[in-house]
Write a protein that holds these residues in place. Sequence first.
Motif, mmCIF file in Angstrom:
data_model
loop_
_atom_site.group_PDB
_atom_site.id
_atom_site.type_symbol
_atom_site.label_atom_id
_atom_site.label_comp_id
_atom_site.label_asym_id
_atom_site.label_seq_id
_atom_site.Cartn_x
_atom_site.Cartn_y
_atom_site.Cartn_z
ATOM 1 N N PHE A 379 0.932 -1.274 0.071
ATOM 2 C CA PHE A 379 0.106 0.047 -0.028
ATOM 3 C C PHE A 379 0.849 1.141 -0.064
ATOM 4 C CE2 PHE A 379 0.605 -1.318 4.502
ATOM 5 C CZ PHE A 379 1.058 0.034 5.115
ATOM 6 N N ASP A 380 0.294 2.383 -0.606
ATOM 7 C CA ASP A 380 0.822 3.702 -0.466
ATOM 8 C C ASP A 380 2.235 3.527 -1.153
ATOM 9 O OD1 ASP A 380 -1.407 4.702 0.766
ATOM 10 O OD2 ASP A 380 -0.476 5.238 2.630
ATOM 11 N N ASN A 381 2.401 2.956 -2.152
ATOM 12 C CA ASN A 381 3.702 3.055 -2.933
ATOM 13 C C ASN A 381 3.416 3.710 -4.275
ATOM 14 O OD1 ASN A 381 5.379 0.727 -1.440
ATOM 15 N ND2 ASN A 381 3.515 -0.239 -1.892
ATOM 16 N N VAL A 382 4.374 4.066 -4.916
ATOM 17 C CA VAL A 382 4.419 4.962 -6.146
ATOM 18 C C VAL A 382 5.426 4.220 -7.277
ATOM 19 C CG1 VAL A 382 4.787 7.141 -7.386
ATOM 20 C CG2 VAL A 382 3.761 6.996 -4.988
ATOM 21 N N VAL A 383 4.925 3.681 -8.287
ATOM 22 C CA VAL A 383 5.485 3.076 -9.240
ATOM 23 C C VAL A 383 5.387 3.807 -10.713
ATOM 24 C CG1 VAL A 383 5.882 0.910 -10.539
ATOM 25 C CG2 VAL A 383 5.252 0.924 -8.096
ATOM 26 N N PHE A 384 6.378 4.005 -11.324
ATOM 27 C CA PHE A 384 6.220 4.631 -12.795
ATOM 28 C C PHE A 384 7.489 4.722 -13.472
ATOM 29 C CE2 PHE A 384 8.784 7.671 -9.888
ATOM 30 C CZ PHE A 384 9.585 8.389 -10.829
ATOM 31 N N ASP A 385 7.481 4.909 -14.959
ATOM 32 C CA ASP A 385 8.306 4.976 -15.786
ATOM 33 C C ASP A 385 8.829 3.535 -15.805
ATOM 34 O OD1 ASP A 385 10.271 5.902 -17.811
ATOM 35 O OD2 ASP A 385 11.569 6.471 -16.117
ATOM 36 N N SER A 386 8.342 2.512 -15.931
ATOM 37 C CA SER A 386 8.662 1.139 -16.010
ATOM 38 C C SER A 386 7.922 0.239 -16.897
ATOM 39 C CB SER A 386 8.522 0.506 -14.646
ATOM 40 O OG SER A 386 9.460 1.243 -13.580
ATOM 41 N N ASN A 387 8.539 -0.894 -17.299
ATOM 42 C CA ASN A 387 7.587 -1.876 -18.377
ATOM 43 C C ASN A 387 6.507 -2.375 -17.819
ATOM 44 O OD1 ASN A 387 7.568 -2.708 -20.917
ATOM 45 N ND2 ASN A 387 8.471 -4.625 -20.187
ATOM 46 N N ARG A 388 6.511 -2.858 -16.584
ATOM 47 C CA ARG A 388 5.486 -3.366 -15.918
ATOM 48 C C ARG A 388 5.262 -2.819 -14.391
ATOM 49 N NH1 ARG A 388 5.578 -9.901 -18.241
ATOM 50 N NH2 ARG A 388 5.252 -8.903 -20.328
ATOM 51 N N GLY A 389 4.409 -2.875 -13.643
ATOM 52 C CA GLY A 389 4.203 -2.305 -12.535
ATOM 53 C C GLY A 389 4.364 -3.237 -11.330
ATOM 54 N N LEU A 390 3.046 -3.881 -10.995
ATOM 55 C CA LEU A 390 2.900 -4.907 -9.816
ATOM 56 C C LEU A 390 2.379 -6.238 -10.497
ATOM 57 C CD1 LEU A 390 3.094 -5.967 -6.775
ATOM 58 C CD2 LEU A 390 0.507 -4.622 -6.835
ATOM 59 N N SER A 391 3.408 -7.195 -10.476
ATOM 60 C CA SER A 391 2.876 -8.489 -11.181
ATOM 61 C C SER A 391 3.269 -9.801 -10.388
ATOM 62 C CB SER A 391 3.581 -8.563 -12.955
ATOM 63 O OG SER A 391 3.043 -7.271 -13.183
ATOM 64 N N CYS A 426 0.522 -3.677 -16.859
ATOM 65 C CA CYS A 426 0.961 -2.865 -15.740
ATOM 66 C C CYS A 426 0.771 -4.001 -14.564
ATOM 67 C CB CYS A 426 -0.050 -1.691 -15.437
ATOM 68 S SG CYS A 426 0.302 -0.923 -13.986
ATOM 69 N N HIS A 427 -0.349 -4.602 -14.508
ATOM 70 C CA HIS A 427 -0.650 -5.626 -13.447
ATOM 71 C C HIS A 427 -0.987 -7.205 -14.096
ATOM 72 C CE1 HIS A 427 -0.597 -2.237 -10.786
ATOM 73 N NE2 HIS A 427 -1.630 -1.640 -11.337
ATOM 74 N N TYR A 428 -0.551 -8.299 -13.321
ATOM 75 C CA TYR A 428 -1.399 -9.460 -13.507
ATOM 76 C C TYR A 428 -0.875 -10.093 -12.485
ATOM 77 C CZ TYR A 428 3.474 -10.965 -15.418
ATOM 78 O OH TYR A 428 4.616 -11.038 -15.422
#
Length: 547
Positions: A379-391, A426-428
């Motif tokens: 929670f409350d994380n910031v993810v940017f400028d990447s190929n994939r996010g949270l997977s 971004c997510h799977y």
Amino acid sequence: MVVTTQTTRWLMVLSVLLVATGGFTACSGDDDSSPPGTNGTAGSDAGLLLDGSTSDAADGQADGDVDAGSTECSSYALAVEVPPYDNSNAEHFLIETVEDWSHINDADKRIFYVAPHEDYGTVTITASGTTDHPRFVALQNDTDLHPAQLLVAQQASVRLIFDGVSNWTVHRLSAIGYSDQYGLRVQPVSDHIVIDRMNFSDFRGAVLVLSGTDDAAPTHDITIQHCRMDPMSPAGIDADAVAVMLSGTPWDDYRRVEDVHILDNEMRNCNDGVMLIRHPELTGGHEVNYPGTVIDCNHIYVDSDVYTDGQGNHDPDGLWAWTENAIDLKGGSDDPAKPIIVSHNVMWGYRHTDTNGGGSGSWGTAFGGHYHVKNIEVFDNVVFDSNRGLSFGDPHGLPYSVENLHAHHNIFHNIGFSTSGGTEYCHYFYWSSNVVYEHNTVVGIEAHSRWFSHDDNEVGLEVSCNAIVDSAVMVGTRAADTTVGDNFFYNTDRQEDGDGTLYPNAADAQLDDLVFTTDRYTNNPRQITLPGVVTTPASPHADWCAP
């Protein structure tokens, strides 16, 4: 030296409660430089919270919230105070030469002050302190600056090994030039070790925490805080190494590392930032368990220094990199009451791995996991400028890739840098069980990417009350018990009409900018702005589906 210790388990509860008020504060910095994918706009003195409220302009922080742009973000962090060196105190000892380290385990000495030296070599610590009389080793010079702000000649570089000991604090030391070794090792059955304000550079790995086994006490209560890790050596990257790795050996037994806190660190251009490791081949009792792990308020990123053309050649504009992930979980917690906590971190810059000089390979996922990671809250994380996010994927023969994951109140921005022009995600959460994905903000997922991909192998997947802005459509085949609803789609197509409310324009989301400061431990801190990612009171989704 005095260390203010505290019971941190109640803070875990407090940190979770902070979600209701946003839990993440951005703050202004010293310049307007930005990595790719940001606009570099300077922010106001009053930072913006994830929930859209503003912090107090007088101190840049709202009551009860942590400040991801400051060096004191994490509520789990331990306070460390260093009193002046007193040569008349028999417990104080000044280390000025390599030979002086022979006294580090002396029973009559407890507080060790280390003069600057470019390479003291490797030192093994075998003596323990106690709760009432802990032992300390700290840089002794005429400044209290973080060692990453000092010249190499002003730092004290040493490779420390804690060999089954208790109650030590390391303060403001460095580990520089250990390109084929871990800069600091915590051996099995060690506990109550605090690693504070260290500088790691040109290392194979920064900190390795090894496990206890089922016939001995676990390694536990290890805190790694306020450290700068920049950069990993090319040899470390090529060897698929990790900046902060939990466990490692032995591989042939049950392993447990408990209550490790990784807080307020900066990790730049490392193959992997943080990894909790296991080998999936070792089943049938060869398990791994990391209850109480907290990864909080870290900045973990890679930049154009490690981008490539995919053929092993440096290319600052390349879509490949000699790196893998910010956080890679291959183990979790068997105790639902002591889950893995990943909170208030900022992660960016990840690309598809160039294995010609890089690690073993990654699709450029900022935060990912495999091999049945159990009981985790993100929670409350910031993810940017990447190929994939949270997977999460690749269970490798185990029942699931992840089980009991709650991902909420995170921000994802500018995800999707395909090296082939094919679809990215971004997510799977493939081969997962009981994943709840809610109250997240997803903005600007690249046109060839998808904000969410799902499959019918997910058990109990819930996707609700998220804001999706200017992003490509959700795709996949839903399992019978997958639920998707009450989401907010702004200039983003819905996979099915029942998935949530459609707003025609991205501007309808009424989002504000997020501003934070990074490289905080260096002499060149810089400010980064993410445009239009913070929920405001005017946002249609501001109440996040409240009744």
